[in-house]
Design an enzyme around this catalytic site. Structure first.
Site, PDB file in Angstrom:
ATOM      1  N   LYS A   1      70.037 -36.353  84.300  1.00 23.02           N
ATOM      2  CA  LYS A   1      71.551 -36.367  83.843  1.00 23.02           C
ATOM      3  C   LYS A   1      71.803 -35.991  82.602  1.00 23.02           C
ATOM      4  O   LYS A   1      71.009 -36.237  81.719  1.00 23.02           O
ATOM      5  CB  LYS A   1      72.204 -37.883  84.337  1.00 23.02           C
ATOM      6  CG  LYS A   1      72.194 -38.139  85.827  1.00 23.02           C
ATOM      7  CD  LYS A   1      73.004 -37.444  86.639  1.00 23.02           C
ATOM      8  CE  LYS A   1      72.674 -38.101  88.006  1.00 23.02           C
ATOM      9  NZ  LYS A   1      73.450 -36.891  89.001  1.00 23.02           N
TER      10      LYS A   1
ATOM     11  N   SER B   1      73.488 -31.537  91.191  1.00 20.18           N
ATOM     12  CA  SER B   1      74.309 -32.394  90.126  1.00 20.18           C
ATOM     13  C   SER B   1      74.245 -31.867  89.120  1.00 20.18           C
ATOM     14  O   SER B   1      75.107 -32.090  88.099  1.00 20.18           O
ATOM     15  CB  SER B   1      73.762 -33.932  90.001  1.00 20.18           C
ATOM     16  OG  SER B   1      72.457 -33.892  89.763  1.00 20.18           O
TER      17      SER B   1
END
Length: 173
Positions: free
Chosen positions: A95, A51
């Site tokens: 993130k 990710s």
């Protein structure tokens, strides 16, 4: 047998017990200090997965996490954060913060299949987070804005592997 008993009686048991207790207390103090530093000041975390490509390696990176900044509200768009997963609270995820409360965020709904975009306003007390790799990231595009309280720290430096040592590039989208 009486010689053995005399030798046992001659051993300074109080001194030995006192020394053992003193050392055990020292180990307990060291453990407490390490725990406080790890949970509240700065720690290391192992981050892996697709990710955050290309900012972080697929096989994994060891990163330094600043735990104070998140508590003081010093997280801004572009920062990479470590947070409790909104989908599975037993996991931590890394993130990039894209928007803070009140910001309008426009994102691609399904980047692999269409150019359709959507714009949302991040609610009060929340942040919008996305992985750097939009094709392989579960992020706010799927689960919506994330409560700020789930952020456990701000990643400020890659520690391992050494070829990538240094600050995480905050200019990546």
């Amino acid at each position: 047998m009486s010689g053995f008993v005399r030798r046992l009686a001659g051993i300074p048991w109080r001194s030995i017990a006192g020394e053992a207790l003193s050392r055990a207390f020292l180990v307990a103090q060291a453990y407490c200090a390490v725990h406080v530093v790890d949970q509240h000041l700065c720690s290391l975390a192992f981050v892996r997965g697709p990710s955050m490509l290309p900012a972080m390696n697929l096989a994994g990176d060891v990163v330094a996490v600043d735990r104070v900044s998140a508590r003081l509200g010093r997280v801004a768009p572009g920062d990479v954060v470590l947070m409790i997963s909104p989908e599975d609270p037993r996991k931590s995820v890394a993130k990039r913060v894209v928007g803070m409360q009140g910001d309008s965020v426009t994102y691609l709904v399904d980047p692999g299949n269409s150019d359709a975009s959507k714009t949302v306003v991040v609610p009060q007390g929340h942040v919008w987070v996305q992985g750097d790799n939009p094709y392989a990231s579960r992020d706010s595009r799927q689960f919506g804005a994330v409560p700020y309280g789930l952020i456990t720290g701000k990643i400020f430096c890659r520690v391992w592997p050494l070829e990538g040592f240094g600050p995480i590039d905050s200019n990546q989208s």
